[in-house]
Enzyme design. Structure first.
Site, PDB file in Angstrom:
ATOM      1  N   THR A   1       0.860  -1.188  -0.107  1.00  0.00           N
ATOM      2  CA  THR A   1      -0.110  -0.108  -0.012  1.00  0.00           C
ATOM      3  C   THR A   1       0.849   1.240   0.209  1.00  0.00           C
ATOM      4  OG1 THR A   1      -1.423  -1.110   1.276  1.00  0.00           O
ATOM      5  CG2 THR A   1      -1.888   1.162   1.414  1.00  0.00           C
TER       6      THR A   1
ATOM      7  N   GLY B   1      -0.591 -15.766  -1.991  1.00  0.00           N
ATOM      8  CA  GLY B   1      -0.233 -16.746  -1.147  1.00  0.00           C
ATOM      9  C   GLY B   1      -1.160 -17.214  -0.240  1.00  0.00           C
TER      10      GLY B   1
ATOM     11  N   VAL C   1      -6.427  11.532   8.772  1.00  0.00           N
ATOM     12  CA  VAL C   1      -5.325  11.565   8.103  1.00  0.00           C
ATOM     13  C   VAL C   1      -5.543  11.750   6.340  1.00  0.00           C
ATOM     14  CG1 VAL C   1      -2.719  11.227   8.232  1.00  0.00           C
ATOM     15  CG2 VAL C   1      -4.481  10.015   9.757  1.00  0.00           C
ATOM     16  N   ILE C   2      -6.039  10.537   6.081  1.00  0.00           N
ATOM     17  CA  ILE C   2      -6.382  10.633   4.426  1.00  0.00           C
ATOM     18  C   ILE C   2      -7.275  11.614   4.138  1.00  0.00           C
ATOM     19  CG2 ILE C   2      -7.288   9.218   2.563  1.00  0.00           C
ATOM     20  CD1 ILE C   2      -6.269   6.648   3.977  1.00  0.00           C
TER      21      ILE C   2
ATOM     22  N   ALA D   1     -13.135   8.171   3.573  1.00  0.00           N
ATOM     23  CA  ALA D   1     -11.802   8.080   4.243  1.00  0.00           C
ATOM     24  C   ALA D   1     -12.165   7.896   5.629  1.00  0.00           C
ATOM     25  CB  ALA D   1     -10.921   9.139   3.961  1.00  0.00           C
TER      26      ALA D   1
ATOM     27  N   HIS E   1      20.846  28.535  14.762  1.00  0.00           N
ATOM     28  CA  HIS E   1      19.989  29.705  14.508  1.00  0.00           C
ATOM     29  C   HIS E   1      20.277  30.416  13.101  1.00  0.00           C
ATOM     30  CE1 HIS E   1      17.920  33.545  15.189  1.00  0.00           C
ATOM     31  NE2 HIS E   1      18.946  34.017  14.693  1.00  0.00           N
TER      32      HIS E   1
HETATM   33  P1  FAD Z   1       0.691  -3.081   3.200  1.00  0.00           P
HETATM   34  O1  FAD Z   1       1.594  -1.938   2.731  1.00  0.00           O
HETATM   35  O2  FAD Z   1      -0.531  -2.818   2.974  1.00  0.00           O
HETATM   36  O3  FAD Z   1       1.406  -4.167   2.357  1.00  0.00           O
HETATM   37  C1  FAD Z   1       0.699  -5.695   2.220  1.00  0.00           C
HETATM   38  C2  FAD Z   1       1.038  -6.310   0.977  1.00  0.00           C
HETATM   39  O4  FAD Z   1       0.785  -7.609   1.056  1.00  0.00           O
HETATM   40  C3  FAD Z   1       0.209  -5.787  -0.541  1.00  0.00           C
HETATM   41  O5  FAD Z   1       1.274  -5.469  -1.234  1.00  0.00           O
HETATM   42  C4  FAD Z   1      -0.562  -6.833  -0.680  1.00  0.00           C
HETATM   43  O6  FAD Z   1      -0.847  -6.931  -2.111  1.00  0.00           O
HETATM   44  C5  FAD Z   1       0.182  -8.238  -0.322  1.00  0.00           C
HETATM   45  N1  FAD Z   1      -0.721  -9.295  -0.029  1.00  0.00           N
HETATM   46  C6  FAD Z   1      -1.957  -9.120   0.744  1.00  0.00           C
HETATM   47  N2  FAD Z   1      -2.349 -10.219   0.824  1.00  0.00           N
HETATM   48  C7  FAD Z   1      -1.624 -11.270   0.189  1.00  0.00           C
HETATM   49  C8  FAD Z   1      -1.505 -12.625  -0.222  1.00  0.00           C
HETATM   50  N3  FAD Z   1      -2.246 -13.610   0.262  1.00  0.00           N
HETATM   51  N4  FAD Z   1      -0.439 -13.167  -1.058  1.00  0.00           N
HETATM   52  C9  FAD Z   1       0.417 -12.296  -1.419  1.00  0.00           C
HETATM   53  N5  FAD Z   1       0.436 -10.951  -1.237  1.00  0.00           N
HETATM   54  C10 FAD Z   1      -0.231 -10.405  -0.511  1.00  0.00           C
HETATM   55  N6  FAD Z   1       1.851   5.343   6.662  1.00  0.00           N
HETATM   56  C11 FAD Z   1       2.767   6.132   7.119  1.00  0.00           C
HETATM   57  O7  FAD Z   1       3.242   5.773   8.051  1.00  0.00           O
HETATM   58  N7  FAD Z   1       3.099   7.520   6.633  1.00  0.00           N
HETATM   59  C12 FAD Z   1       2.320   8.096   5.427  1.00  0.00           C
HETATM   60  O8  FAD Z   1       2.466   9.040   4.951  1.00  0.00           O
HETATM   61  C13 FAD Z   1       1.193   7.263   4.857  1.00  0.00           C
HETATM   62  N8  FAD Z   1       0.243   7.610   4.248  1.00  0.00           N
HETATM   63  C14 FAD Z   1      -0.854   6.893   3.543  1.00  0.00           C
HETATM   64  C15 FAD Z   1      -1.397   7.426   2.465  1.00  0.00           C
HETATM   65  C16 FAD Z   1      -2.331   6.427   2.108  1.00  0.00           C
HETATM   66  C17 FAD Z   1      -3.284   7.299   0.906  1.00  0.00           C
HETATM   67  C18 FAD Z   1      -2.900   5.350   2.602  1.00  0.00           C
HETATM   68  C19 FAD Z   1      -4.054   4.523   2.004  1.00  0.00           C
HETATM   69  C20 FAD Z   1      -1.834   4.749   3.778  1.00  0.00           C
HETATM   70  C21 FAD Z   1      -1.029   5.643   4.018  1.00  0.00           C
HETATM   71  N9  FAD Z   1      -0.233   5.157   5.212  1.00  0.00           N
HETATM   72  C22 FAD Z   1       0.887   5.731   5.553  1.00  0.00           C
HETATM   73  C23 FAD Z   1      -0.172   3.869   5.797  1.00  0.00           C
HETATM   74  C24 FAD Z   1       0.654   2.915   5.395  1.00  0.00           C
HETATM   75  O9  FAD Z   1       0.485   2.874   3.813  1.00  0.00           O
HETATM   76  C25 FAD Z   1       0.447   1.273   5.823  1.00  0.00           C
HETATM   77  O10 FAD Z   1       0.573   1.644   7.339  1.00  0.00           O
HETATM   78  C26 FAD Z   1       1.583   0.508   5.393  1.00  0.00           C
HETATM   79  O11 FAD Z   1       1.660   0.455   3.947  1.00  0.00           O
HETATM   80  C27 FAD Z   1       1.348  -0.900   6.146  1.00  0.00           C
HETATM   81  O12 FAD Z   1       2.443  -1.585   5.771  1.00  0.00           O
HETATM   82  P2  FAD Z   1       2.250  -3.416   5.920  1.00  0.00           P
HETATM   83  O13 FAD Z   1       3.509  -3.890   5.223  1.00  0.00           O
HETATM   84  O14 FAD Z   1       1.632  -3.883   6.767  1.00  0.00           O
HETATM   85  O15 FAD Z   1       1.014  -3.741   4.416  1.00  0.00           O
HETATM   86  P1  NAI Z   2      -8.506   7.822  10.220  1.00  0.00           P
HETATM   87  O1  NAI Z   2      -8.712   6.900  11.252  1.00  0.00           O
HETATM   88  O2  NAI Z   2      -7.311   8.621  10.433  1.00  0.00           O
HETATM   89  O3  NAI Z   2      -9.709   8.767  10.071  1.00  0.00           O
HETATM   90  C1  NAI Z   2     -11.055   8.423   9.784  1.00  0.00           C
HETATM   91  C2  NAI Z   2     -12.093   9.333  10.336  1.00  0.00           C
HETATM   92  O4  NAI Z   2     -13.404   9.126   9.644  1.00  0.00           O
HETATM   93  C3  NAI Z   2     -12.057   9.584  11.715  1.00  0.00           C
HETATM   94  O5  NAI Z   2     -11.956  11.034  12.028  1.00  0.00           O
HETATM   95  C4  NAI Z   2     -13.610   9.005  12.159  1.00  0.00           C
HETATM   96  O6  NAI Z   2     -14.098   9.808  13.253  1.00  0.00           O
HETATM   97  C5  NAI Z   2     -14.096   9.755  10.830  1.00  0.00           C
HETATM   98  N1  NAI Z   2     -15.520   8.637  10.558  1.00  0.00           N
HETATM   99  C6  NAI Z   2     -15.521   7.263  10.739  1.00  0.00           C
HETATM  100  N2  NAI Z   2     -16.680   7.055  10.305  1.00  0.00           N
HETATM  101  C7  NAI Z   2     -17.617   8.289  10.229  1.00  0.00           C
HETATM  102  C8  NAI Z   2     -18.795   8.414   9.516  1.00  0.00           C
HETATM  103  N3  NAI Z   2     -19.642   7.469   9.397  1.00  0.00           N
HETATM  104  N4  NAI Z   2     -19.347   9.513   8.909  1.00  0.00           N
HETATM  105  C9  NAI Z   2     -18.082  10.670   9.258  1.00  0.00           C
HETATM  106  N5  NAI Z   2     -17.108  10.438   9.672  1.00  0.00           N
HETATM  107  C10 NAI Z   2     -16.713   9.263  10.015  1.00  0.00           C
HETATM  108  O7  NAI Z   2      -8.371   7.026   8.912  1.00  0.00           O
HETATM  109  P2  NAI Z   2      -7.862   7.406   7.457  1.00  0.00           P
HETATM  110  O8  NAI Z   2      -7.757   8.624   7.182  1.00  0.00           O
HETATM  111  O9  NAI Z   2      -8.981   6.617   6.365  1.00  0.00           O
HETATM  112  O10 NAI Z   2      -6.569   6.795   7.457  1.00  0.00           O
HETATM  113  C11 NAI Z   2      -6.413   5.290   7.387  1.00  0.00           C
HETATM  114  C12 NAI Z   2      -5.121   4.767   7.991  1.00  0.00           C
HETATM  115  O11 NAI Z   2      -4.163   4.978   7.145  1.00  0.00           O
HETATM  116  C13 NAI Z   2      -5.073   5.543   9.442  1.00  0.00           C
HETATM  117  O12 NAI Z   2      -5.207   4.727  10.475  1.00  0.00           O
HETATM  118  C14 NAI Z   2      -3.669   6.234   9.563  1.00  0.00           C
HETATM  119  O13 NAI Z   2      -2.841   5.484  10.062  1.00  0.00           O
HETATM  120  C15 NAI Z   2      -3.092   5.610   7.959  1.00  0.00           C
HETATM  121  N6  NAI Z   2      -2.677   6.846   7.203  1.00  0.00           N
HETATM  122  C16 NAI Z   2      -1.457   7.508   7.553  1.00  0.00           C
HETATM  123  C17 NAI Z   2      -1.079   8.768   6.909  1.00  0.00           C
HETATM  124  C18 NAI Z   2       0.113   9.114   7.508  1.00  0.00           C
HETATM  125  O14 NAI Z   2       0.930   8.700   8.495  1.00  0.00           O
HETATM  126  N7  NAI Z   2       0.296  10.373   7.211  1.00  0.00           N
HETATM  127  C19 NAI Z   2      -1.692   9.246   5.670  1.00  0.00           C
HETATM  128  C20 NAI Z   2      -2.855   8.388   5.638  1.00  0.00           C
HETATM  129  C21 NAI Z   2      -3.089   7.435   5.949  1.00  0.00           C
END
Ligand code: FAD
Ligand code: NAI
Length: 467
Positions: free
Chosen positions: A42, A116, A183-184, A270, A445
């Site tokens: 992801t 897998g 956050v998203i 989100a 500074h």
């Molecule tokens: P993932 O990154 O979800 O990877 C899991 C992988 O497993 C995937 O590639 C999937 O295809 C694969 N997989 C699943 N099931 C199988 C299977 N059965 N066989 C083979 N492959 C499989 N976090 C931050 O810290 N900073 C950020 O700025 C940030 N921004 C984000 C922005 C967005 C829009 C989103 C959606 C998330 C963001 N996150 C951010 C969250 C972050 O992406 C996740 O916390 C992180 O990717 C989790 O890592 P992971 O390795 O657990 O899983």
């Molecule tokens: P989030 O948990 O940050 O925010 C979801 C928001 O949706 C909450 O504020 C919640 O109160 C609200 N909500 C839930 N149900 C609702 C409803 N029915 N109506 C209106 N509001 C509602 O989840 P988000 O933003 O989807 O991100 C998912 C995950 O991805 C987070 O847990 C975060 O850790 C990770 N992420 C991290 C980033 C970073 O580190 N910069 C960037 C993007 C994602």
């Protein structure tokens, strides 16, 4: 005969691929399985990396149009080439994912492409272009997460979308409703707002980024509102309709049941993410998910089978890339007989809006709930020479320290470059520094880092120098 490995990792996100590298460094014969075409999960494909690339492009445009004039720079006829912007983001993604291919090769890690699933507690079947099985003495589940939704809401991926689709829209929308002010919602909402889209955020809680320190949400919302983001806080969504060219949202205010009807080109849902375990065959090894759909794991990230681990978004804890990475290293070292440790309190949280928000340790609310006596010290960026020189005076840094010992217990900041500034606070807390330790450390500074020193001075004995 199935090929045998010391460790087989399912999923190549930041949890899985970092775990694979550390295992290989420690001399283990390692395999990683990924069902998508590209490695990186992801984070690299549809999360951290593309969202930060969009944030950066949109920030540059916004600055050029709205802030450069104050610096005496007049830019005429500024235009957005949306397809080019999108192309750059995709290039950043493909280059970064390509980097993981390189790292796998460099570390002699076998990469299997396909889905897998567990056949038994040591055997994984991989369904890709062909079907094959491999065996692992140890197995790491790192399958990550997927966007979640609200009961009854249909995400059609056309007009009602998740972050995955929002990162690849064909053209710049005129309007967007974001459900969820977390956050998203705020990061992606900021991208489109800066490019000129009218963005309305509907959030159930009474503040945005509600899990962070309350002052941070308040400050950030004030700035985003000033820039044109519309907020419906304390509103529950009751209906979402995806039409051919538009989408509609109905929401009700919690306090008086007053209904609002909104319409936009897109609705971005989100509202959090859920662990992903589809088709993993956990039933074949007797693992049952917990009440939130997560793979249960103990303090050593072991499942009920001591040789099968779960790390990252698929198990308990914050859904963050750096948390997944730490856990990847942790289980690799544990398998190697070491005694690693993760201090989960010190996993920082960052929101990459502008101003940025960052936090580590306890919030004030948590300290109150735990009846820990604390003192606070704050320093506003408007009092920082560096921030003024750069026209970046919004926000503050707040330090919470133990009332008796002066040990730093939490740091919360909203302002310029906080995503990077928080690292100093994490390091200070890792070494259990007192506020005065930081206050007595020389900071260059003029830098933004001086604001952390000043907040620590304020926390020590209310002796900040520049307020
Ligand atoms: P993932 O990154 O979800 O990877 C899991 C992988 O497993 C995937 O590639 C999937 O295809 C694969 N997989 C699943 N099931 C199988 C299977 N059965 N066989 C083979 N492959 C499989 N976090 C931050 O810290 N900073 C950020 O700025 C940030 N921004 C984000 C922005 C967005 C829009 C989103 C959606 C998330 C963001 N996150 C951010 C969250 C972050 O992406 C996740 O916390 C992180 O990717 C989790 O890592 P992971 O390795 O657990 O899983
Ligand atoms: P989030 O948990 O940050 O925010 C979801 C928001 O949706 C909450 O504020 C919640 O109160 C609200 N909500 C839930 N149900 C609702 C409803 N029915 N109506 C209106 N509001 C509602 O989840 P988000 O933003 O989807 O991100 C998912 C995950 O991805 C987070 O847990 C975060 O850790 C990770 N992420 C991290 C980033 C970073 O580190 N910069 C960037 C993007 C994602």
């Amino acid at each position: 005969m199935s090929k045998e490995y010391d460790v087989v990792i399912i999923g190549s996100g930041p949890g899985g691929y970092v775990c694979a590298i550390r295992c290989a460094q420690l001399g283990m014969k390692t395999a990683i399985i990924e069902k998508y075409k590209t490695l990186g999960g992801t984070c690299l494909n549809v999360g951290c990396i593309p969202s930060k690339a969009w944030l950066d492009s949109s920030e540059k445009y916004h600055e050029l149009v709205h802030q450069f004039q104050d610096h005496g720079i007049n830019a005429n006829k500024v235009e957005i080439d949306f397809p080019k912007m999108s192309e750059r983001v995709q290039k950043v993604v493909s280059d970064t994912c390509g980097g993981i291919d390189y790292l796998m090769k460099k570390n002699k890690i076998d990469v299997y492409r396909g889905h897998g699933s567990f056949v038994d507690a040591h055997t994984i079947k991989i369904k890709g272009d062909k079907e094959e099985s491999i065996k692992g003495k140890n197995i790491v589940i790192a399958t990550g997460s997927k966007p979640s939704s609200i009961p009854g809401l249909k995400i059609d991926k056309e007009r009602v979308i998740t972050s995955t689709e929002a990162l690849k829209l064909p053209s710049l929308p005129k309007s967007m409703i974001v459900i969820g002010g977390g956050v998203i919602g705020l990061e992606m909402g900021s991208v489109f707002m800066r490019l000129g889209t009218k963005v309305s955020v509907v959030e159930y809680a009474d503040s945005c980024i509600a899990t962070m320190d309350k002052d941070m949400g308040k400050n950030l919302q004030k700035v985003l509102k000033k820039e044109g983001m519309e907020f419906y806080l304390g509103h529950g969504v009751t209906k979402v309709e995806g039409l051919k060219t538009k989408a509609k949202v109905t929401a009700k205010a919690k306090k008086d049941d007053k209904e609002v009807n909104l319409e936009a080109d897109y609705v971005l849902v989100a509202v959090g993410r859920k662990p992903y375990t589809d088709g993993l065959g956990l039933e074949n090894i007797g693992i049952e998910l917990d009440e939130r759909g997560r793979v249960p794991s103990d303090d050593h990230l072991r499942t009920k089978h001591s040789h099968i681990y779960a790390i990252g978004d698929v198990t308990k804890g914050a859904m963050l890339a750096h948390k997944a990475e730490e856990e990847g290293v942790f289980v690799a070292e544990l398998m190697n007989g070491q005694k690693p440790h993760i201090n989960y309190l010190l996993v920082p949280g960052v929101v990459y809006t502008w101003p940025e928000v960052a936090s580590v340790g306890h919030t004030e609310q948590q300290l109150k709930d735990q009846k820990i006596a604390y003192k606070t010290g704050s320093f506003p960026f408007k009092a920082s020479g560096r921030a003024r020189a750069s026209n970046e005076s919004d926000g503050l840094i707040k330090v919470l320290a133990d009332k008796e010992t002066d040990e730093i217990l939490g740091v919360h900041m909203v302002g310029p470059r906080c995503a990077d500034l928080i690292a100093e606070a994490v390091l200070a807390m890792e070494f259990r520094a007192s506020a005065e330790d930081v206050a007595r450390t020389c900071h260059a500074h003029p830098t933004y880092t001086e604001s952390f020193k000043e907040a620590c001075l304020a926390a020590t004995e209310n002796r900040a120098l520049h307020i």
